[in-house]
Design a protein around this motif. Structure first.
Motif, PDB file in Angstrom:
ATOM      1  N   ASP A 214      48.554  33.188 -27.586  1.00 52.75           N
ATOM      2  CA  ASP A 214      49.891  33.350 -28.171  1.00 52.75           C
ATOM      3  C   ASP A 214      50.836  34.030 -27.187  1.00 52.75           C
ATOM      4  N   ILE A 215      50.353  35.035 -26.476  1.00 54.98           N
ATOM      5  CA  ILE A 215      51.185  35.718 -25.476  1.00 54.98           C
ATOM      6  C   ILE A 215      51.597  34.762 -24.369  1.00 54.98           C
ATOM      7  N   GLU A 216      50.629  33.980 -23.878  1.00 55.91           N
ATOM      8  CA  GLU A 216      50.928  33.033 -22.809  1.00 55.91           C
ATOM      9  C   GLU A 216      51.850  31.914 -23.293  1.00 55.91           C
ATOM     10  N   LEU A 217      51.669  31.499 -24.547  1.00 50.80           N
ATOM     11  CA  LEU A 217      52.531  30.454 -25.102  1.00 50.80           C
ATOM     12  C   LEU A 217      53.985  30.914 -25.148  1.00 50.80           C
ATOM     13  N   ARG A 218      54.197  32.142 -25.574  1.00 56.19           N
ATOM     14  CA  ARG A 218      55.561  32.674 -25.626  1.00 56.19           C
ATOM     15  C   ARG A 218      56.191  32.674 -24.225  1.00 56.19           C
ATOM     16  N   GLY A 219      55.380  33.035 -23.223  1.00 57.11           N
ATOM     17  CA  GLY A 219      55.907  33.030 -21.863  1.00 57.11           C
ATOM     18  C   GLY A 219      56.235  31.632 -21.376  1.00 57.11           C
ATOM     19  N   ALA A 224      60.200  26.456 -21.124  1.00 61.77           N
ATOM     20  CA  ALA A 224      60.331  25.164 -21.804  1.00 61.77           C
ATOM     21  C   ALA A 224      61.580  25.099 -22.675  1.00 61.77           C
ATOM     22  N   GLY A 225      62.066  26.251 -23.129  1.00 60.10           N
ATOM     23  CA  GLY A 225      63.271  26.255 -23.956  1.00 60.10           C
ATOM     24  C   GLY A 225      64.468  25.678 -23.237  1.00 60.10           C
ATOM     25  N   ASP A 226      64.582  25.958 -21.943  1.00 63.59           N
ATOM     26  CA  ASP A 226      65.679  25.389 -21.161  1.00 63.59           C
ATOM     27  C   ASP A 226      65.535  23.878 -21.044  1.00 63.59           C
ATOM     28  N   VAL A 227      64.294  23.428 -20.842  1.00 61.89           N
ATOM     29  CA  VAL A 227      64.040  21.985 -20.752  1.00 61.89           C
ATOM     30  C   VAL A 227      64.388  21.312 -22.070  1.00 61.89           C
ATOM     31  N   ALA A 229      66.474  22.410 -24.347  1.00 63.36           N
ATOM     32  CA  ALA A 229      67.929  22.453 -24.547  1.00 63.36           C
ATOM     33  C   ALA A 229      68.618  21.337 -23.770  1.00 63.36           C
ATOM     34  N   ASP A 230      68.121  21.037 -22.579  1.00 59.80           N
ATOM     35  CA  ASP A 230      68.664  19.905 -21.813  1.00 59.80           C
ATOM     36  C   ASP A 230      68.465  18.602 -22.573  1.00 59.80           C
ATOM     37  N   ALA A 231      67.273  18.436 -23.165  1.00 53.90           N
ATOM     38  CA  ALA A 231      66.983  17.216 -23.922  1.00 53.90           C
ATOM     39  C   ALA A 231      67.889  17.104 -25.144  1.00 53.90           C
ATOM     40  N   VAL A 232      68.092  18.211 -25.843  1.00 54.06           N
ATOM     41  CA  VAL A 232      68.979  18.211 -27.010  1.00 54.06           C
ATOM     42  C   VAL A 232      70.400  17.835 -26.600  1.00 54.06           C
ATOM     43  N   HIS A 233      70.842  18.375 -25.465  1.00 46.97           N
ATOM     44  CA  HIS A 233      72.191  18.068 -24.979  1.00 46.97           C
ATOM     45  C   HIS A 233      72.326  16.585 -24.646  1.00 46.97           C
ATOM     46  N   GLN A 234      71.317  16.032 -24.001  1.00 51.47           N
ATOM     47  CA  GLN A 234      71.345  14.600 -23.662  1.00 51.47           C
ATOM     48  C   GLN A 234      71.396  13.735 -24.912  1.00 51.47           C
ATOM     49  N   LEU A 235      70.622  14.114 -25.932  1.00 47.10           N
ATOM     50  CA  LEU A 235      70.639  13.359 -27.181  1.00 47.10           C
ATOM     51  C   LEU A 235      72.001  13.449 -27.856  1.00 47.10           C
ATOM     52  N   ALA A 236      72.616  14.632 -27.797  1.00 47.78           N
ATOM     53  CA  ALA A 236      73.944  14.803 -28.396  1.00 47.78           C
ATOM     54  C   ALA A 236      74.983  13.951 -27.672  1.00 47.78           C
ATOM     55  N   GLU A 237      74.897  13.904 -26.342  1.00 44.70           N
ATOM     56  CA  GLU A 237      75.829  13.073 -25.574  1.00 44.70           C
ATOM     57  C   GLU A 237      75.628  11.595 -25.884  1.00 44.70           C
ATOM     58  N   LYS A 238      74.371  11.207 -26.054  1.00 41.10           N
ATOM     59  CA  LYS A 238      74.096   9.805 -26.368  1.00 41.10           C
ATOM     60  C   LYS A 238      74.693   9.412 -27.712  1.00 41.10           C
ATOM     61  N   MET A 257      67.410  28.507 -29.853  1.00 44.09           N
ATOM     62  CA  MET A 257      67.005  27.653 -30.967  1.00 44.09           C
ATOM     63  C   MET A 257      65.799  26.794 -30.577  1.00 44.09           C
ATOM     64  N   CYS A 258      65.861  26.238 -29.366  1.00 40.19           N
ATOM     65  CA  CYS A 258      64.774  25.382 -28.903  1.00 40.19           C
ATOM     66  C   CYS A 258      63.485  26.171 -28.691  1.00 40.19           C
ATOM     67  N   ARG A 259      63.602  27.396 -28.204  1.00 38.94           N
ATOM     68  CA  ARG A 259      62.415  28.229 -28.036  1.00 38.94           C
ATOM     69  C   ARG A 259      61.756  28.503 -29.382  1.00 38.94           C
ATOM     70  N   ASN A 260      62.552  28.815 -30.377  1.00 41.09           N
ATOM     71  CA  ASN A 260      62.004  29.063 -31.711  1.00 41.09           C
ATOM     72  C   ASN A 260      61.375  27.803 -32.288  1.00 41.09           C
ATOM     73  N   LEU A 261      62.037  26.686 -32.085  1.00 45.07           N
ATOM     74  CA  LEU A 261      61.523  25.414 -32.593  1.00 45.07           C
ATOM     75  C   LEU A 261      60.162  25.098 -31.979  1.00 45.07           C
ATOM     76  N   LEU A 262      60.058  25.248 -30.655  1.00 39.59           N
ATOM     77  CA  LEU A 262      58.806  24.936 -29.974  1.00 39.59           C
ATOM     78  C   LEU A 262      57.699  25.894 -30.396  1.00 39.59           C
ATOM     79  N   TYR A 263      58.020  27.170 -30.485  1.00 43.05           N
ATOM     80  CA  TYR A 263      56.991  28.149 -30.846  1.00 43.05           C
ATOM     81  C   TYR A 263      56.436  27.867 -32.237  1.00 43.05           C
ATOM     82  N   HIS A 264      57.301  27.628 -33.192  1.00 37.94           N
ATOM     83  CA  HIS A 264      56.836  27.383 -34.555  1.00 37.94           C
ATOM     84  C   HIS A 264      56.167  26.017 -34.683  1.00 37.94           C
TER      85      HIS A 264
END
Length: 360
Positions: A214-219, A224-227, A229-238, A257-264
């Motif tokens: 769990d500790i390593e996953l959070r790190g 991955a949250g930045d990655v 967020a880039d994907a979300v932005h690309q989808l929004a532009e599309k 938001m993306c970090r929370n989404l991925l973690y959960h």
């Protein structure tokens, strides 16, 4: 068709052409064994059998031995000689057919992009096996010239021609072109030292492997949250069909938001299959930390890249003993992610490859 779509079309075509081939991933130890056997330096029966069955399987169309960015970087650290870098590159050309996995950061981005699309209900997606393979010239990522002095149509024509020209290049061509150049320092010696110091500082805080994971996953999700967020932005532009510019505050909110989404999302077992790069990388680092007497070495970072590529998308992984032990421990069990078989014994690897090569 844009240069990006042209590149993607070539990758999909390539991925589909590899569907019938089982993927055997060799780490540097096994490439050296195979190279020395091909050059007659090694003559023991197990190594000769392994090379024979690899060659037979590739020749009859049922096997392929792709490389990755980490393998390419390790190759370039070998001395520039027929018995080392040049000889290794020639054998890689023969057994890989010039095929490489796209860089791990792009594999992770592709996994996240597909994960988000499926979360939206889009099920008509390309399989990952059609999106992650490329030719060795693009082992470190796509490159094409930017030519502002030409019209957009002329620039695109030149870019496509340049892309297709490099697409046909072999690894031996690349090694010859680069010559006896020394690759830049990778910084892993300093990174391993810092990691070991931090792990020693917090070692008594670890109570279980699950907590360590769990500790390593959070790190990992911090990156991955930045990655995502880039994907979300690309989808929004599309969807908007236009370029969108996010303010710094909007970007920060999207990343969080993306970090929370991925973690959960990792609370669900199926996420470990969908986001294999994150899961495998997290598992490897957690296993190293949980083994409190084991310290990171600079080469471990290359080994972890090899393991992530192989265990995520190949059928078997030929590697060294300590890594074999690490990935197959019951708590980790990374063979289960993709059904990838792991071997460190040359004789056992040769017998397994013989079975696969006979299937053709």
């Amino acid at each position: 068709m844009s240069i990006e779509r042209h590149s993607r079309a070539r990758q999909i075509e390539l991925g589909r052409s590899l569907t019938s081939r089982r993927k055997i991933y060799l780490d540097m130890r096994f490439w050296i064994i195979a190279r020395d056997t091909a050059l007659g330096v090694r003559t023991e029966p197990a190594a000769r059998k392994l090379l024979h069955h690899l060659r037979r399987g590739v020749a009859n169309g049922c096997l392929i031995c792709p490389i990755s960015a980490s393998m390419f970087i390790e190759l370039m650290k070998q001395p520039y000689s027929p018995g080392r870098r040049i000889g290794t590159a020639q054998l890689i050309d023969e057994l890989s057919l010039g095929i490489s996995m796209i860089p791990s950061r792009i594999v992770m981005g592709t996994e996240i992009h597909s994960f988000l699309l499926r979360a939206k209900g889009d099920t008509e997606l390309y399989p990952m096996q059609e999106l992650i393979w490329t030719k060795v010239a693009y082992v470190l990522g796509d490159i094409y010239p930017s030519l502002a002095e030409f019209s957009p149509a002329e620039e695109l024509t030149i870019q496509k021609s340049f892309f297709d020209y490099l697409w046909a290049h072999s690894l031996s061509d690349m090694v010859k072109t680069m010559g006896d150049n020394i690759p830049p320092a990778d910084g892993f010696a300093e990174l391993s030292r810092e990691t070991n110091e931090k792990n020693a500082e917090h070692r008594n805080e670890l109570r279980s492997f699950a907590q360590t994971y769990d500790i390593e996953l959070r790190g990992a999700i911090e990156i991955a949250g930045d990655v995502a967020a880039d994907a979300v932005h690309q989808l929004a532009e599309k969807e908007a069909r236009r370029e969108l510019r996010a303010t710094p505050e909007e970007r920060a909110n999207s990343v969080n938001m993306c970090r929370n989404l991925l973690y959960h999302a990792f609370k669900k077992p199926q996420t470990k299959d969908a986001l294999r790069c994150l899961h495998i990388g997290t598992s490897l680092h957690a296993a190293m930390r949980w083994d409190k007497d084991r310290k990171f070495k600079p080469n471990d970072y290359y080994d972890f890249e090899h393991a992530t590529a192989a265990l995520g998308y190949c059928d078997s992984f030929l590697t060294e003993g300590p890594l074999h032990d690490l990935v197959t421990r019951p708590q980790v069990n990374l063979e289960a992610v993709n059904g990838c078989r792991v071997f460190s014994d040359v004789e056992a690897a040769a017998d397994y490859v013989r079975q696969l090569s006979s299937a053709g």
